[in-house]
Enzyme design. Sequence first.
Site, PDB file in Angstrom:
ATOM      1  CB  CYS A 169      46.885  35.047  35.609  1.00  0.00           C
ATOM      2  SG  CYS A 169      46.675  36.062  34.125  1.00  0.00           S
TER       3      CYS A 169
ATOM      4  CE1 TYR B  42      40.400  39.681  36.254  1.00  0.00           C
ATOM      5  CE2 TYR B  42      39.701  38.242  34.462  1.00  0.00           C
ATOM      6  CZ  TYR B  42      40.476  38.472  35.583  1.00  0.00           C
ATOM      7  OH  TYR B  42      41.327  37.485  36.035  1.00  0.00           O
TER       8      TYR B  42
END
Length: 337
Positions: A57, A191
Amino acid sequence: MLRDDQRINKSPNAVKEITADGSFNRQKNRFTTPFGQNDGELPVEAGRYRLLWSAVCPWAHRSVIVRSVLGLEEAISLGTASPMRPKLPHVDWEFSLDEDGIDPVLGIRYMSEIYLKTAADYTGRPTVPVIIDVKEQKVVNNDYFKLTNYLETVWAPFHKEQAPNLYPKHLRAEIDALNDIIFHEVNNGVYKCGFAQSQEAYEQAYDTLFARLDELEERLSKQRFLFGDFITDSDVRLYATLIRFDAAYYSAFKANRNRIVDFPNLWGYLRDLYQTPGFGDTTDFDAIKRHYHLSNHIASNDQKGYTILPKGPDLSGLTSEHHRQALSNNAEKFLIH
């Protein structure tokens, strides 16, 4: 330990927060109480908190970079979740890397357990990074946007000797402004490309992302780091996306106009940071590639029901000479308090 039917259950579209036009809209953080010394703020105490992350992440990675650079390892413990999400009908993080698949400090198997223990009505994704109050056994902060700033400021009493100043007062307004741009157009921009569910939303995100990378390429042609001679919080945030770009976002998220290696200045800048203690040594490419290319909530299985882990790209160039010091008036990379 919670049963599977007691844990957070979300459909894929709900998890990815897709809006009516097919755009990706990231969920808001619920636990945002700041660290500080004032009433209502989280007390700054060594040994009281545990930072949970996964090496895949980017939001979590930047908090781990700052923790390392500032020498906060002894003050804040670290729990690491697997890069692979469990194959269940919900999105979660699992502590399968630990002995018996349980976080040794918190005694949990899944991240959602501590979120639901904190707030039984919690229905969002259990996100990382997240700070757990070990004493109270509850989530106290998952505000990834501000977490590094807390570590850089109010956690100063626990910084190592000669710790760098990643968030100098005279630059904070400019750092905050650039961080906002980097977040929307680069960090979250990839994203928006990868999770878009309409051609229009994808192309808009794609164009915005590469327009900003072009601007940053030009900016870094004249100075070693984003604000000149020294690494700041903004560099940490940009690094977390750039280091994942060629290995993951370029292919998995269709952010494929250019690789970072194709940008001379961004590529040199990335190598400079990668070779800096706290950056490259907290970067796990195996975890990154497995997550973005094999996770069932991201990767696309072919009709035979299996996924392929890409063999490339060749990342050995990250350790090559970058010559970025020629743009700096100082030999050191960090401004010391």
